[in-house]
Design an enzyme around this catalytic site. Structure first.
Site, PDB file in Angstrom:
ATOM      1  N   LEU A  42     -12.691  -1.041  24.677  1.00  0.00           N
ATOM      2  CA  LEU A  42     -13.895  -0.837  25.386  1.00  0.00           C
ATOM      3  C   LEU A  42     -13.092  -0.095  26.731  1.00  0.00           C
ATOM      4  CD1 LEU A  42     -15.966  -2.768  26.225  1.00  0.00           C
ATOM      5  CD2 LEU A  42     -14.489  -4.043  27.280  1.00  0.00           C
ATOM      6  N   ASP A  43     -13.959   0.971  26.680  1.00  0.00           N
ATOM      7  CA  ASP A  43     -14.028   1.790  27.334  1.00  0.00           C
ATOM      8  C   ASP A  43     -13.372   2.069  29.079  1.00  0.00           C
ATOM      9  OD1 ASP A  43     -14.827   3.765  25.863  1.00  0.00           O
ATOM     10  OD2 ASP A  43     -16.881   3.879  27.040  1.00  0.00           O
TER      11      ASP A  43
END
Length: 324
Positions: free
Chosen positions: A48-49
């Site tokens: 997840l960024d």
């Protein structure tokens, strides 16, 4: 013969469905959870960024063996697209590369949604973890290279508008397959609408089979975290050190087998379980026991024991879990 070093940490196994805050990277999140639980081993199911928040399933101990199953699960994201600018990273972090004064109406956006539902082709962002000739695309992009990333097919099960706060922004929810880039959705919709666009907010709320109700925040974890033993001014633990009680923290861990909801599950007797622990096949009993399955798992006393396959009514283990 060299002696194998003793593993550090507790042999805890299971899933922590972490509500990752914005600004924290996925690797940083795994390290934090591993430290809080004093776990021997940890890993995550799907990056997840840092600019995104929400669900990051983190596997502890033997649950790391089930990570591929969680990574294959359907994902649900809520995201905001800001219209009028396309950016180098397709999100807020990048530099503007194209601009437009046009703003789409709600009707125009809604009319576009069917084009982005079902199996679609999309090109991942330049700043992505895709490998090009052995190198990550984001490393090449940071060096100023523009790389040709081939388009790939992904599946969008559902895409809908959930908010239209003003002319500059539209809020969406998408249910999609593994490998879908939501940033690419925003970029491509902006181009099709003739106004450009980028992601200004992104939150993951589901990674099947886990739901938002399974998520725990860092604050909740830290609230029940057992403190470290006190130390003297030289940094040595003051003896006798009190035993740390992890029971409240461990209560937030989801069973290892939860990631395997997609597989047939067959309970075994104690005698059958012992055979499987030794790597031996067992004949499955009962009317509901499947005769054939490319993949299945077996349980003992409600705990995951092994993953394998079923052939002619016989379960053959491929991966055995010591916690079972």
């Amino acid at each position: 013969m060299a002696r194998r070093g003793k593993k550090k940490g507790r042999p805890i196994s299971g899933w922590v469905i972490f509500d990752k805050p914005k600004g924290m990277g996925s690797t940083e999140a795994v390290s934090k959870i591993k430290w809080l639980f004093s776990a021997e081993k940890a890993g995550h199911a799907g990056t997840l960024d840092p600019l995104a928040s929400g669900m990051l399933p983190i596997a502890l101990g033997e649950a790391t063996k089930t990570v591929p199953y969680a990574m294959d699960g359907t994902k649900v994201y809520r995201f905001t697209v800001t219209w009028g600018e396309e950016r180098s990273t397709d999100d807020l972090e990048g530099q503007p590369t194209k601009t437009s004064d046009k703003r789409p109406s709600r009707e125009e956006v809604e009319a576009l949604l069917p084009d982005y539902t079902g199996v679609i082709s999309q090109v991942p962002p330049q700043f992505s973890a895709i490998k090009i000739d052995g190198e990550r695309a984001y490393d090449l992009a940071r060096e100023g290279e523009t790389v040709e990333i081939p388009a790939r097919e992904v599946e969008i099960d559902r895409l809908e508008i959930v908010g239209f706060p003003d002319a500059d922004r539209t809020e969406f929810e998408v249910e999609c397959s593994k490998g879908t880039y939501v940033r690419s959705l925003a970029r491509d919709m902006g181009r099709d609408l003739g106004c450009y666009g980028h992601i200004s907010d992104l939150r993951r709320v589901e990674v099947a089979p886990f739901t938002d109700e399974d998520m725990v925040t860092l604050a909740k974890l830290e609230a029940v975290w057992p403190p470290l033993p006190p130390k003297d001014e030289d940094g040595n633990v003051i003896e006798p050190a009190p035993r740390r009680d992890f029971s409240a923290l461990d209560a937030l861990v989801i069973d290892t087998g939860a990631a395997l909801d997609c597989l047939p599950q067959v309970p075994l007797s104690d005698d059958q379980a012992q055979r499987v622990r030794l790597g031996n096949p067992v004949i499955l009993r009962g009317r509901d026991a499947p005769l054939e399955a490319d993949e299945a798992c077996v349980t003992t006393r409600g705990k995951l024991l092994a993953i394998g396959y079923i052939e002619h009514g016989q379960f053959k283990p491929k991966r055995v879990f010591t916690a079972g």
